[in-house]
Design an enzyme around this catalytic site. Structure first.
Site, PDB file in Angstrom:
ATOM      1  N   CYS A   1       6.705  20.286  -6.562  1.00 23.06           N
ATOM      2  CA  CYS A   1       7.319  19.296  -5.674  1.00 23.06           C
ATOM      3  C   CYS A   1       8.389  19.988  -4.830  1.00 23.06           C
ATOM      4  CB  CYS A   1       7.939  18.167  -6.498  1.00 23.06           C
ATOM      5  SG  CYS A   1       8.732  16.922  -5.482  1.00 23.06           S
TER       6      CYS A   1
ATOM      7  N   CYS B   1      15.458  18.255  -7.152  1.00 18.84           N
ATOM      8  CA  CYS B   1      16.103  17.464  -8.219  1.00 18.84           C
ATOM      9  C   CYS B   1      16.404  18.384  -9.424  1.00 18.84           C
ATOM     10  CB  CYS B   1      15.193  16.323  -8.633  1.00 18.84           C
ATOM     11  SG  CYS B   1      14.572  15.392  -7.210  1.00 18.84           S
TER      12      CYS B   1
ATOM     13  N   CYS C   1       1.237   3.046 -15.021  1.00 17.16           N
ATOM     14  CA  CYS C   1       2.092   3.596 -13.976  1.00 17.16           C
ATOM     15  C   CYS C   1       1.635   5.014 -13.629  1.00 17.16           C
ATOM     16  CB  CYS C   1       3.536   3.602 -14.488  1.00 17.16           C
ATOM     17  SG  CYS C   1       4.701   4.226 -13.272  1.00 17.16           S
TER      18      CYS C   1
ATOM     19  N   CYS D   1       1.444   0.186 -11.337  1.00 15.03           N
ATOM     20  CA  CYS D   1       2.714   0.671 -10.804  1.00 15.03           C
ATOM     21  C   CYS D   1       2.495   2.082 -10.270  1.00 15.03           C
ATOM     22  CB  CYS D   1       3.756   0.680 -11.924  1.00 15.03           C
ATOM     23  SG  CYS D   1       5.302   1.479 -11.450  1.00 15.03           S
TER      24      CYS D   1
ATOM     25  N   ARG E   1      14.007  -0.870 -19.340  1.00 13.98           N
ATOM     26  CA  ARG E   1      13.012   0.008 -19.980  1.00 13.98           C
ATOM     27  C   ARG E   1      13.618   1.293 -20.536  1.00 13.98           C
ATOM     28  NH1 ARG E   1       9.709   0.319 -15.969  1.00 13.98           N
ATOM     29  NH2 ARG E   1       8.893  -1.664 -16.671  1.00 13.98           N
TER      30      ARG E   1
HETATM   31  C1  DTB Z   1      11.132   6.552 -14.920  1.00 13.48           C
HETATM   32  O1  DTB Z   1      12.259   6.112 -14.647  1.00 13.48           O
HETATM   33  N1  DTB Z   1      10.870   7.369 -15.917  1.00 13.48           N
HETATM   34  C2  DTB Z   1       9.482   7.762 -15.928  1.00 13.48           C
HETATM   35  C3  DTB Z   1       8.885   6.866 -14.813  1.00 13.48           C
HETATM   36  N2  DTB Z   1      10.036   6.249 -14.253  1.00 13.48           N
HETATM   37  C4  DTB Z   1       8.028   7.458 -13.779  1.00 13.48           C
HETATM   38  C5  DTB Z   1       9.341   9.232 -15.720  1.00 13.48           C
HETATM   39  C6  DTB Z   1      10.062  10.023 -16.765  1.00 13.48           C
HETATM   40  C7  DTB Z   1       9.741  11.449 -16.546  1.00 13.48           C
HETATM   41  C8  DTB Z   1      10.415  12.329 -17.553  1.00 13.48           C
HETATM   42  C9  DTB Z   1      10.155  13.755 -17.310  1.00 13.48           C
HETATM   43  C10 DTB Z   1       8.723  14.145 -17.429  1.00 13.48           C
HETATM   44  O2  DTB Z   1       8.008  13.722 -18.374  1.00 13.48           O
HETATM   45  O3  DTB Z   1       8.277  14.957 -16.611  1.00 13.48           O
HETATM   46 FE1  SF4 Z   2       9.874  15.758  -7.089  1.00 16.44          FE
HETATM   47 FE2  SF4 Z   2      12.370  15.031  -7.664  1.00 16.44          FE
HETATM   48 FE3  SF4 Z   2      10.294  13.336  -8.174  1.00 16.44          FE
HETATM   49 FE4  SF4 Z   2      10.696  15.593  -9.616  1.00 16.44          FE
HETATM   50  S1  SF4 Z   2      12.013  13.788  -9.503  1.00 16.44           S
HETATM   51  S2  SF4 Z   2       8.772  14.849  -8.824  1.00 16.44           S
HETATM   52  S3  SF4 Z   2      11.428  17.037  -8.051  1.00 16.44           S
HETATM   53  S4  SF4 Z   2      10.997  14.066  -6.185  1.00 16.44           S
END
Ligand code: DTB
Ligand code: SF4
Ligand code: SAM
Length: 344
Positions: A51, A55, A95, A127, A259
């Site tokens: 990506c 972040c 989702c 979602c 959640r």
């Molecule tokens: C959210 O707030 N948490 C979920 C969902 N929305 C998409 C994603 C958590 C990802 C945690 C890091 C991972 O597993 O890569």
């Molecule tokens: Fe890309 Fe940031 Fe979403 Fe991770 S959290 S997938 S780096 S936009």
């Protein structure tokens, strides 16, 4: 119409004695939610890694060297295998997450629209979380059958630029506005444990609680400090602070599904129980989130059983929310009638 909340109000809720805080959260929870219901969602990474966003928490950012195996966008047939499994295992919401800065209008987006329509036919709530969306893309997603869009604010406006430099807080808010305008439900929350202060967490809740309408669901993630990310050395969020934040979210957003999201593998049964007591009523089911681990499904069901909690069907949740909204409107109407009587 919601009444505006202030930071001072949220602070005074957050700082209550834990016993009172939990009682207040439970009062709200019993009034506006099924107190024994937990919504079960499943998460699937449909495009993994590489990506372009930076972040600092994310294992999927191309700026972070986490050794993650990238994966191109999965086609509809492949995603349907997981969607069917999710349905069979008892999830009511599916989702789909993509490691993108934004959705580009191209064949990949058409592919996603096709997948959304196919998943919707399984009678699952759909979602998506695909990064930034413009209004036209939001409308197309909605038309294809996407019920909900997840797009997190993640933290306070002030702390945001310490975590992400490739987009702004206002970019996030713009997408949320497009999602709402297109008629999709809004799912927006954040991450605790990135080095932010309690005030940053409350400012994020304030931003969410003052949206009108408020978000339909609020995911609260505990940072999973992944090796190779700039946040790899962060200590796991303090459990009592986490529980207090959940309770404050519940009180500030009575009809939202709160959640428990990332980081549950590092939480004990007792911590889960405290979070449910504080008003959390939704989890992601399945042994993997997008790229990090999640508790075994069998362990989640075992604990829900022990606690006497059951899975919550989206229609049942909606019916309870509608009833609580109607009751509130009726009360507000009675109060204004009384005021008029007194005034005369
Ligand atoms: C959210 O707030 N948490 C979920 C969902 N929305 C998409 C994603 C958590 C990802 C945690 C890091 C991972 O597993 O890569
Ligand atoms: Fe890309 Fe940031 Fe979403 Fe991770 S959290 S997938 S780096 S936009
Ligand atoms: N790329 C899209 C976006 O950023 O909106 C969708 C996917 S992104 C992985 C979804 C959310 O996962 C982020 O907003 C963040 O809240 C959460 N997340 C990502 N990595 C995390 C981590 N290591 N720990 C906790 N939550 C994380």
């Amino acid at each position: 119409m919601i009444s505006m909340t202030t930071l001072e109000e949220l602070k005074s809720i957050y700082e209550l004695p834990l016993t009172t805080l939990i009682m207040r959260a439970q009062e709200v929870h019993h009034r506006h939610q099924d107190p024994a219901g937990v919504q079960l969602c499943t998460l699937k990474s449909i495009k993994t890694g590489k990506c372009s966003e930076d972040c600092k928490y994310c294992p999927q950012s191309a700026h972070n060297d986490t050794g993650l195996e990238p994966e191109k966008l999965l086609d509809t047939v492949r995603v349907m295998v997981d969607a069917k499994k999710a349905k069979e295992s008892g999830a009511t919401r599916f989702c789909m997450g993509a490691a993108w800065r934004r959705v580009y209008t191209n064949s990949q987006f058409s592919n996603i629209l096709e997948t959304v329509t196919a998943v919707k036919k399984l009678d699952l709530e759909v979602c998506c979380t695909l990064g930034m969306l413009d209004i036209e893309q939001a409308r197309q997603l909605k038309e294809a059958g996407c019920d909900v869009y997840n797009h997190n604010l993640d933290t306070s406006r002030e702390f945001y630029s310490k975590i992400i430099t490739t987009r702004t807080y206002d970019d996030r808010l713009d997408t949320l506005k497009n999602v709402r305008q297109a008629g999709m439900e809004v799912c927006s929350g954040g991450i605790l444990g990135m080095g932010e202060s309690v005030e940053d967490r409350l400012k994020m809740l304030l931003e969410l609680a003052n949206m009108d309408p408020q978000p339909d669901s609020v995911p609260i993630n505990a940072l999973v400090a992944v090796k190779g990310t700039p946040l790899e050395g962060q200590e796991f969020v303090d459990s009592i602070e986490f529980v207090r934040t959940i309770a404050t979210a519940r009180i500030a957003m009575p009809r939202a599904m709160v959640r428990l999201s990332a980081g549950r593998s590092q939480m004990s049964d007792e911590m889960h129980a405290l979070c449910y007591l504080a008003g959390a009523n939704s989890i992601f089911l399945g042994d993997k989130l997008l790229t990090t681990e999640n508790p075994l499904q069998s362990d989640d069901f075992k604990l829900l059983n022990k606690l006497g909690l059951h899975d919550l069907h989206p229609d049942a949740a909606r019916a309870i929310h509608a009833k609580s909204e109607a009751e509130e409107e009726e009360e507000a109407c009675c109060e204004s009638k009384q005021t008029v009587t007194v005034a005369h």
